[in-house]
Design an enzyme around this catalytic site. Structure first.
Site, PDB file in Angstrom:
ATOM      1  N   LYS A  64      23.308  53.916  56.531  1.00 59.36           N
ATOM      2  CA  LYS A  64      22.454  53.555  55.411  1.00 59.36           C
ATOM      3  C   LYS A  64      20.990  53.601  55.871  1.00 59.36           C
ATOM      4  CE  LYS A  64      25.727  53.281  52.582  1.00 59.36           C
ATOM      5  NZ  LYS A  64      25.817  54.292  51.519  1.00 59.36           N
ATOM      6  N   ASP A 118      22.661  58.647  54.954  1.00 57.76           N
ATOM      7  CA  ASP A 118      22.701  58.450  53.508  1.00 57.76           C
ATOM      8  C   ASP A 118      21.506  57.619  53.063  1.00 57.76           C
ATOM      9  OD1 ASP A 118      23.316  58.134  50.870  1.00 57.76           O
ATOM     10  OD2 ASP A 118      25.067  56.846  51.199  1.00 57.76           O
ATOM     11  N   GLU A 151      22.356  62.969  53.121  1.00 58.04           N
ATOM     12  CA  GLU A 151      22.964  62.610  51.833  1.00 58.04           C
ATOM     13  C   GLU A 151      21.944  61.999  50.879  1.00 58.04           C
ATOM     14  OE1 GLU A 151      26.478  59.722  50.023  1.00 58.04           O
ATOM     15  OE2 GLU A 151      26.715  60.589  52.016  1.00 58.04           O
ATOM     16  N   ASP A 208      25.382  62.716  45.892  1.00 60.10           N
ATOM     17  CA  ASP A 208      26.214  61.608  45.425  1.00 60.10           C
ATOM     18  C   ASP A 208      25.718  61.116  44.070  1.00 60.10           C
ATOM     19  OD1 ASP A 208      27.639  59.283  44.961  1.00 60.10           O
ATOM     20  OD2 ASP A 208      27.173  58.347  46.866  1.00 60.10           O
ATOM     21  N   LYS A 226      33.000  59.476  42.982  1.00 63.97           N
ATOM     22  CA  LYS A 226      33.342  58.061  42.865  1.00 63.97           C
ATOM     23  C   LYS A 226      34.172  57.856  41.602  1.00 63.97           C
ATOM     24  CE  LYS A 226      29.561  55.829  45.389  1.00 63.97           C
ATOM     25  NZ  LYS A 226      29.072  56.962  46.210  1.00 63.97           N
TER      26      LYS A 226
END
Length: 369
Positions: free
Chosen positions: A165, A193, A218, A241, A265
């Site tokens: 993250k 990400d 990402e 994403d 997702k």
């Protein structure tokens, strides 16, 4: 078969690590999850779960799930849960948009269908590939050395794919990426990400600075157009994403060569039915996938497992096991990680039996549930 009742439960899911932190200083300590139970006139019960990543990640939030279900649930009494595409069309007519509200209901319908047919959901979704599949571990945002230590610790547990993250201060993010890359062994995979957290010039700088590393980038920026611009200026593998929220966005991304991997997702797409549609399209187009959800417990993890296990291995980049992150187990029979890998249940349906003592009393009940 007809739906005779639907019950809705609210469950708190605290984290083993205390909190989960990502871009922009956002964090969650306890996840607010919603579980749905469908009752039928055949005595078969199906369960689903949806758990938004707080109210500041995607246009979804936990109380919004339950507010939407108050509108939607009465419209489904009398419907056949085994006619899943028809059920989805009924939900779309009854509530425009808000796909995350519909996700747990769709998931519960698949659970019913699996039990009625005597087959696990992964078989119904296309068939089981191999014995298990690979997982990633999300590394909560922290100081570079602390994140590298987390990577090393989870490597010892068997994980080989790590989603860092980042999306904060670019200088610190570069240190985070380098520190974590140094903790890896050959064959490991590292994903930086940003969760939309960088401005475009920041993303350009970070990706240029780490181009000597084997790292995936990402969702660096908030908009699709910004991400596409960054993509066209880097030779690092690229993951989208948040920008991919439906089939139209997926097709656009493919046409623009905007990504090498896409995250699907379940809740963002509106349930297993629409997630499977996106998955099958990616298989046809040759796009690798991470299959997951926004968050969740045992039931979401079971649904992820069935979707992932029914995906050809060469196109499954990775998946996740959210039930290992939280301290509360809400169902028996849920899949568990073994050395960084997981397998879907071979029992009919999702293969889970929710724990009544954990679910407690329903916060919403309609029909004969």
């Amino acid at each position: 078969m007809k739906i005779t009742g639907i019950s809705v439960f609210q469950v708190d899911l605290p984290l083993h690590e205390g909190s989960y932190k990502w871009s922009g200083g956002k964090s969650v300590e306890v996840f607010d999850s919603t579980v749905v139970r469908i009752e039928t006139d055949a005595g078969v019960r199906g369960h689903g779960e949806v758990c938004p990543l707080g109210p500041v990640y995607l246009p979804s939030y936990a109380r919004g799930v339950r507010a939407g279900l108050e509108e939607l649930v009465p419209q489904l009494i009398g419907e056949d849960p085994t006619q899943i595409e028809r059920l989805n069309r009924t939900m779309d007519r009854a509530l425009k948009g808000h796909p995350y509200v519909k996700s747990a209901l769709d998931m519960a319908a698949w659970d019913v269908l699996g039990q009625v047919t005597g087959m696990p959901v992964c078989t119904l979704l296309g068939g089981r590939y191999g014995d298990d599949f690979v997982l990633y571990r999300a590394i909560s945002q922290d100081l570079p050395d602390a994140m590298a230590a987390s990577v090393a610790a989870y490597r010892e547990e068997g994980y080989r794919r790590f989603q860092l993250k980042v999306g904060g201060d670019p200088d610190i993010d570069i240190e985070r990426i380098r520190a974590c890359a140094a903790a890896l062994d050959p064959g490991d995979r590292l994903i930086a990400d940003a969760n939309t957290g960088w401005l475009r010039h920041e993303a350009m700088r970070v990706t240029a600075t780490v181009r000597d590393l084997d790292v995936y980038i990402e969702q660096p920026c908030a908009s699709y157009e910004e991400c596409l611009s960054v993509r066209r200026h880097t030779d690092r593998p690229f993951v989208l994403d948040e920008s991919i929220d439906g089939i139209d966005a997926l097709l656009r991304g493919h046409a623009d060569l905007a990504m090498d991997v896409v995250n699907i997702k379940i809740g963002k797409f509106g349930g297993l039915t629409r997630a499977r549609q996106a998955r099958d399209l990616c298989v046809s187009l040759g796009i690798a996938m991470t299959l997951e959800d926004t968050w969740g417990g045992d039931i979401v993890t079971a649904a992820i497992a069935h979707l992932a296990h029914s995906t050809p291995h060469e196109l499954l980049f990775t998946a996740t096991d959210f039930n290992s992150y939280v301290t509360v187990g809400i169902a028996d029979g849920a899949p568990r990680r073994i050395r960084g890998r997981m397998a879907a249940s071979s029992a009919p349906g999702l293969g889970v039996a929710p724990r009544a003592e954990v679910l407690g009393e329903p916060v919403l009940c309609h029909g004969m549930a």
